[in-house]
Design a protein around this motif. Structure first.
Motif, PDB file in Angstrom:
ATOM      1  N   GLY A 117      -2.011  -1.273 -10.845  1.00 30.52           N
ATOM      2  CA  GLY A 117      -2.213  -0.267  -9.785  1.00 30.52           C
ATOM      3  C   GLY A 117      -3.077   0.902 -10.223  1.00 30.52           C
ATOM      4  N   LYS A 173       5.064   3.557  -5.527  1.00 27.46           N
ATOM      5  CA  LYS A 173       5.582   2.206  -5.284  1.00 27.46           C
ATOM      6  C   LYS A 173       6.333   1.696  -6.510  1.00 27.46           C
ATOM      7  CE  LYS A 173       4.019  -2.256  -3.601  1.00 27.46           C
ATOM      8  NZ  LYS A 173       2.878  -3.148  -3.586  1.00 27.46           N
ATOM      9  N   ALA A 174       5.826   2.011  -7.688  1.00 27.63           N
ATOM     10  CA  ALA A 174       6.459   1.544  -8.933  1.00 27.63           C
ATOM     11  C   ALA A 174       7.598   2.468  -9.378  1.00 27.63           C
ATOM     12  CB  ALA A 174       5.405   1.431 -10.033  1.00 27.63           C
ATOM     13  N   ASP A 175       7.896   3.503  -8.590  1.00 28.86           N
ATOM     14  CA  ASP A 175       8.962   4.478  -8.912  1.00 28.86           C
ATOM     15  C   ASP A 175       8.806   5.013 -10.334  1.00 28.86           C
ATOM     16  OD1 ASP A 175      11.172   6.090  -8.773  1.00 28.86           O
ATOM     17  OD2 ASP A 175      12.629   4.470  -8.961  1.00 28.86           O
ATOM     18  N   PRO A 230       8.663   8.264   0.757  1.00 30.82           N
ATOM     19  CA  PRO A 230       7.704   8.035   1.847  1.00 30.82           C
ATOM     20  C   PRO A 230       7.053   9.330   2.335  1.00 30.82           C
ATOM     21  CG  PRO A 230       9.693   6.758   2.219  1.00 30.82           C
ATOM     22  CD  PRO A 230       9.975   7.649   1.047  1.00 30.82           C
ATOM     23  N   GLU A 259      -0.211   6.389  -4.727  1.00 27.53           N
ATOM     24  CA  GLU A 259       0.546   5.390  -3.950  1.00 27.53           C
ATOM     25  C   GLU A 259       1.121   4.316  -4.872  1.00 27.53           C
ATOM     26  OE1 GLU A 259      -1.744   5.734   0.369  1.00 27.53           O
ATOM     27  OE2 GLU A 259      -2.227   4.067  -0.960  1.00 27.53           O
ATOM     28  N   ALA A 260       0.310   3.874  -5.826  1.00 26.18           N
ATOM     29  CA  ALA A 260       0.795   2.830  -6.753  1.00 26.18           C
ATOM     30  C   ALA A 260       1.921   3.382  -7.645  1.00 26.18           C
ATOM     31  CB  ALA A 260      -0.361   2.328  -7.620  1.00 26.18           C
ATOM     32  N   ARG A 266       4.319  10.014  -0.072  1.00 24.09           N
ATOM     33  CA  ARG A 266       3.231   9.032   0.098  1.00 24.09           C
ATOM     34  C   ARG A 266       2.417   9.326   1.364  1.00 24.09           C
ATOM     35  NH1 ARG A 266       6.006   4.155   1.364  1.00 24.09           N
ATOM     36  NH2 ARG A 266       5.688   4.906   3.470  1.00 24.09           N
ATOM     37  N   THR A 292      14.562   7.199  -1.920  1.00 22.65           N
ATOM     38  CA  THR A 292      13.561   6.125  -1.773  1.00 22.65           C
ATOM     39  C   THR A 292      13.083   5.942  -0.325  1.00 22.65           C
ATOM     40  OG1 THR A 292      15.313   4.480  -1.584  1.00 22.65           O
ATOM     41  CG2 THR A 292      14.406   4.833  -3.775  1.00 22.65           C
TER      42      THR A 292
END
Ligand SMILES: CSCCC(=O)C(=O)COP(=O)(O)O
Length: 312
Positions: free
Chosen positions: A133, A160-162, A93, A156-157, A96, A88
């Motif tokens: 998202g 973020k929501a894995d 990152p 990206e969304a 992303r 994570t």
């Protein structure tokens, strides 16, 4: 039942055993939703114990534990072989931060065209069901920059929501490939992992990975660790193209692929209770991994736990 199983004509199970696992997944979902399910054969399925006994027909509780009968070990990655924080705080990152650069530099490659096709399909489905998202992807004739910007926003969304979806995981694997090649990424595994892999191999056990990360991403991670290339100890890799890790039929598929006579000959180790329940339902022996940074488990989950592979 058709509605609850998510079975559509195109996805109808071909064999009786497969059908059993579709129904089992439905039973698990109903159990998780707190809805009692009664069958003429099993009576009410209204407790975890009942679910387990129905899920592993003919195999009494406690008969899965004989070490000598295990032929295969299947390992989850995040929270099992590898700290959650590495995935994570480092891997996600990296994906992303590099998604725009990756899509821009590889836009015309066949691989990226396929990635974009999969993302478009996923976003269309997400928009239909109102996933937070999700935003429309620009059409091809809007131009490369527009298409990429709209994809980046969606990716990206998703990160973020894995989300554990194939379209995202394939793309992430392709972005991470560059990171490993440039040595900007190095695979992290807990210190007991290399030794355990070696021991299992020397005992004649076959070790596989089943992760939501793509097979390519898995091979990259285990191929570039600070302990060297650990792929020599691994016999194969399974990802979301085999199925969702929280569904029993995915484990049925894996047991078919491994060609074992009885799924109880496969030991699955994971940190996620829903995955443990699904694998157990398919007849696997399951151990839950407790590693630093893992989410706490509910009381009375009923699974054996370990904090190091050396305990096995
Ligand atoms: C192959 S490393 C990245 C792992 C990943 O993307 C992921 O979502 C972890 O999923 P897991 O099923 O291993 O918990």
């Amino acid at each position: 039942m058709e509605f609850m199983c998510g079975v559509t004509p195109g996805s109808m199970p071909r064999h009786r055993a497969e059908c059993y696992h579709y129904l089992l997944d439905a039973a698990i979902k109903m159990y998780q939703l707190g809805i009692d399910w009664t069958t003429p054969e099993h009576g009410p399925i209204n407790s975890a114990k009942r679910l387990r006994s129905v899920a592993s027909p003919g195999v009494p509780n406690g008969c899965h534990t004989a070490k000598s009968s295990k032929h295969c070990v299947v390992l989850d990655i995040e929270g099992t072989t590898t700290p959650i924080s590495f995935v994570t705080d480092v891997m996600f990152p990296y994906a992303r931060d590099n998604v725009r650069k990756h899509l821009t530099s590889t836009y015309d490659s066949e691989e990226t065209k396929e990635d974009i096709k999969l993302l478009r399909i996923q976003v269309e489905e997400d928009l239909k069901i109102g996933v937070v998202g999700a935003a429309p992807v620009a059409p091809d004739d809007a131009g490369k920059e527009e298409v990429i910007s709209s994809l980046v926003a969606n990716v990206e969304a998703m990160i973020k929501a894995d989300r554990k979806i194939t379209s995202l995981k394939q793309l992430q694997g392709h972005i991470w490939r560059t990171g490993f090649e440039r040595k900007e990424l190095q695979g992290v595994v807990f210190e007991d992992v290399p030794e355990a892999l070696k021991n299992w191999q020397s005992q004649g056990m076959k070790v596989y990975i089943y992760s939501s990360g793509s097979r390519e991403a898995q091979r990259l991670l285990f191929g570039h660790t600070s302990y060297g290339d650990l792929r020599q100890f691994l016999c194969g890799f399974f990802d979301t193209t085999t199925g969702n890790k929280r569904e029993a039929r995915s484990y049925f598929e894996i047991s078919q692929s491994l060609g074992v006579d009885n799924p109880s000959q496969i030991l699955f180790i994971t940190d996620v209770l829903q995955e443990a329940v699904a694998a157990k339902s398919a007849g696997f022996e399951v151990i839950i991994s407790i590693r630093p940074g893992n989410a706490p488990l509910p009381a009375n989950h009923g699974f054996r736990t370990i904090s190091s592979f050396s305990e096995i």
